[in-house]
Design a protein around this motif. Structure first.
Motif, PDB file in Angstrom:
ATOM      1  N   UNK A  97       0.888  -1.237  -0.175  1.00  0.00           N
ATOM      2  CA  UNK A  97      -0.073   0.089   0.020  1.00  0.00           C
ATOM      3  C   UNK A  97       0.848   1.324  -0.080  1.00  0.00           C
ATOM      4  N   UNK A  98       1.869   1.171   0.763  1.00  0.00           N
ATOM      5  CA  UNK A  98       2.791   2.514   0.811  1.00  0.00           C
ATOM      6  C   UNK A  98       4.139   2.064   0.127  1.00  0.00           C
ATOM      7  N   UNK A  99       5.038   2.943  -0.441  1.00  0.00           N
ATOM      8  CA  UNK A  99       6.100   2.325  -1.184  1.00  0.00           C
ATOM      9  C   UNK A  99       7.141   1.695  -0.443  1.00  0.00           C
ATOM     10  N   UNK A 100       7.414   2.340   0.815  1.00  0.00           N
ATOM     11  CA  UNK A 100       8.280   1.811   1.576  1.00  0.00           C
ATOM     12  C   UNK A 100       8.469   0.493   2.248  1.00  0.00           C
ATOM     13  N   UNK A 147      12.723  -6.793  -7.050  1.00  0.00           N
ATOM     14  CA  UNK A 147      12.479  -5.824  -8.113  1.00  0.00           C
ATOM     15  C   UNK A 147      11.924  -4.580  -7.516  1.00  0.00           C
ATOM     16  N   UNK A 148      11.776  -4.212  -6.212  1.00  0.00           N
ATOM     17  CA  UNK A 148      11.404  -3.013  -5.866  1.00  0.00           C
ATOM     18  C   UNK A 148      12.106  -2.677  -4.604  1.00  0.00           C
ATOM     19  N   UNK A 149      13.306  -1.988  -5.041  1.00  0.00           N
ATOM     20  CA  UNK A 149      14.120  -1.410  -4.034  1.00  0.00           C
ATOM     21  C   UNK A 149      13.741  -0.517  -3.024  1.00  0.00           C
ATOM     22  N   UNK A 150      12.654   0.246  -3.444  1.00  0.00           N
ATOM     23  CA  UNK A 150      11.964   1.125  -2.537  1.00  0.00           C
ATOM     24  C   UNK A 150      11.628   0.790  -1.424  1.00  0.00           C
ATOM     25  N   UNK A 181      18.670  -3.857   0.889  1.00  0.00           N
ATOM     26  CA  UNK A 181      17.711  -2.726   1.055  1.00  0.00           C
ATOM     27  C   UNK A 181      17.002  -2.668   2.093  1.00  0.00           C
ATOM     28  N   UNK A 182      16.685  -3.841   2.977  1.00  0.00           N
ATOM     29  CA  UNK A 182      15.574  -3.657   4.016  1.00  0.00           C
ATOM     30  C   UNK A 182      16.513  -3.242   5.522  1.00  0.00           C
TER      31      UNK A 182
END
Length: 402
Positions: A97-100, A147-150, A181-182
């Motif tokens: 739901x939220x990018x991060x 695939x989603x480094x954000x 990334x986490x």
């Protein structure tokens, strides 16, 4: 009631937390045992009649399904609006739901040590397979994150992930430790309140604590999003020892709960709860507004009253407790916080802002709604000083006079 809403409890809750001399008014009793007025009277009469008359199972299932669907079992678009995709393929058991932040629902964690009667995820625990969110595919989880480094934070939720054994929990958590990334791994849990033995005397308690130590040593923040709904849930020696054991691994415990009528709708309840949490080393995090699902009509507190309770509780605690935010609605556009009630240009209004939002540009921006003393949810509110809220999918807002 139990044909519609899930019911489960355990010996610890029954023997250590409920004051049976106060039943049915005891808050923990009402927190766990469904009451007949939690559903509309017409539905209760209909179901009771079917049970009394020995209705065929298919007829009873149909009636129960109809009642459940009227209770808005999946608020805020949980099964559709929040479902992520990877290479055009849906990723069931996840929400983005939220990018991060990515929410993940481990398949083996889709139950709890006991069920709260107010639970907004009650649909996870009933026999409606199409309403459930769960995944056992850790490889897909890792692939989606790459695939989603954000995404910098993963929240394991459910149900309650702490219902899983230490070895199963490790299968979900350890692959995440290799992802640079986490920054944080979160675990949403009610286990500290409902089964603190999970961290003390369960056969794999030590194995589980060692897993948490490995997470912290990997350089990631491990946060327990602990649900405490009433001060009574923190008064046993077992809870104090379990909290100490978790903090000893290097984890952080952040606390949250909804504001629920007949259980914790008094400022003293919240201020006592926050102070006790700080004394034990936990961090007060959120006061939520009861979501628009399940027996909301029974538990909901009007937003004006919710703010009054929050403000009075907040004003009576030290700065260390004031890490808490609220009252907050986890609504479709994001987490909407009620900041207060004010009079502007002769109009009484709610002052609100988005703590989190689907559209990051809206985070932190204040907006206004007409004051409504009966409103219990965002959808009950109407914009003030504009013809739409900032998150409404419409033409650009047109300023109108007060």
């Amino acid at each position: 009631m139990a044909t519609v809403l899930p019911f489960r409890t355990n010996s610890y809750v029954v023997e250590e937390l409920i004051d049976w001399s106060r039943v049915p008014s005891d808050p923990i009793y009402r927190l766990v045992f469904p009451q007949s007025d939690m559903l509309p009277e017409s539905d209760v009469i209909r179901l009771a009649t079917l049970l009394r008359d020995g209705a065929a199972p298919a007829e009873l299932r149909t009636a129960v399904h109809e009642v459940r669907m009227r209770l808005n079992p999946q608020p805020a678009g949980q099964l559709d609006l929040n479902l992520p995709y990877l290479d055009s393929q849906p990723m069931p058991g996840m929400q983005h739901k939220y990018p991060e932040t990515l929410l993940y629902f481990p398949r083996q964690g889709q139950t709890c040590h006991a069920y709260c009667t107010y639970c907004f995820r009650w649909a996870q625990f009933v026999d409606e397979p199409e309403l459930k969110m769960a995944s056992g595919d850790v490889e897909n989880l890792v692939a989606y994150l790459r695939a989603h480094p954000e995404v910098t934070s993963v929240l394991l939720t459910g149900g309650d992930p702490m219902i899983m054994s230490g070895s199963v929990l490790a299968r979900y958590i350890e692959p995440l430790l290799a992802l640079d990334q986490l920054e944080s791994i979160r675990i949403g849990t009610k286990s500290l309140a409902y089964w603190p033995q999970r961290f003390l005397t369960d056969p794999d308690a030590d194995e589980t604590l060692r897993l948490f130590e490995r997470v912290v040593k990997s350089g990631k923040n491990l946060a327990f999003m602990a649900h405490f709904s009433h001060p009574r849930e923190m008064e046993t020696d077992l809870v104090e020892r379990a909290v100490a054991a978790l903090l000893g691994t290097g984890a952080v415990i952040r606390t949250q709960a909804p504001l629920i009528r007949t259980i914790n709708d008094h400022p003293d309840t919240w201020s006592n709860m926050w102070r006790h949490q700080v004394r034990l080393g936990m961090v007060p995090y959120y006061m939520f507004v009861e979501r628009d699902t399940g027996p909301q009509d029974y538990f909901a507190v009007p937003l004006a009253r919710a703010y009054e309770i929050f403000q009075r509780a907040y004003s009576g605690v030290s700065g260390l407790c004031r890490t808490v935010r609220g009252p907050s609605m986890s609504a479709t556009p994001g987490k909407v916080c009620v900041d207060g009630v004010a009079e502007i240009a002769g109009q009484r209004v709610f002052v609100l802002h988005l703590i989190q939002a689907r559209d990051p540009e809206l985070v932190g921006r204040p907006f206004f709604a007409r004051f409504d003393p009966q409103a219990t949810w965002l959808t009950d509110l109407r914009p003030a000083f504009a013809d739409r809220f900032p998150f409404d999918p419409a033409a650009p807002a047109r300023r109108i006079s007060a």
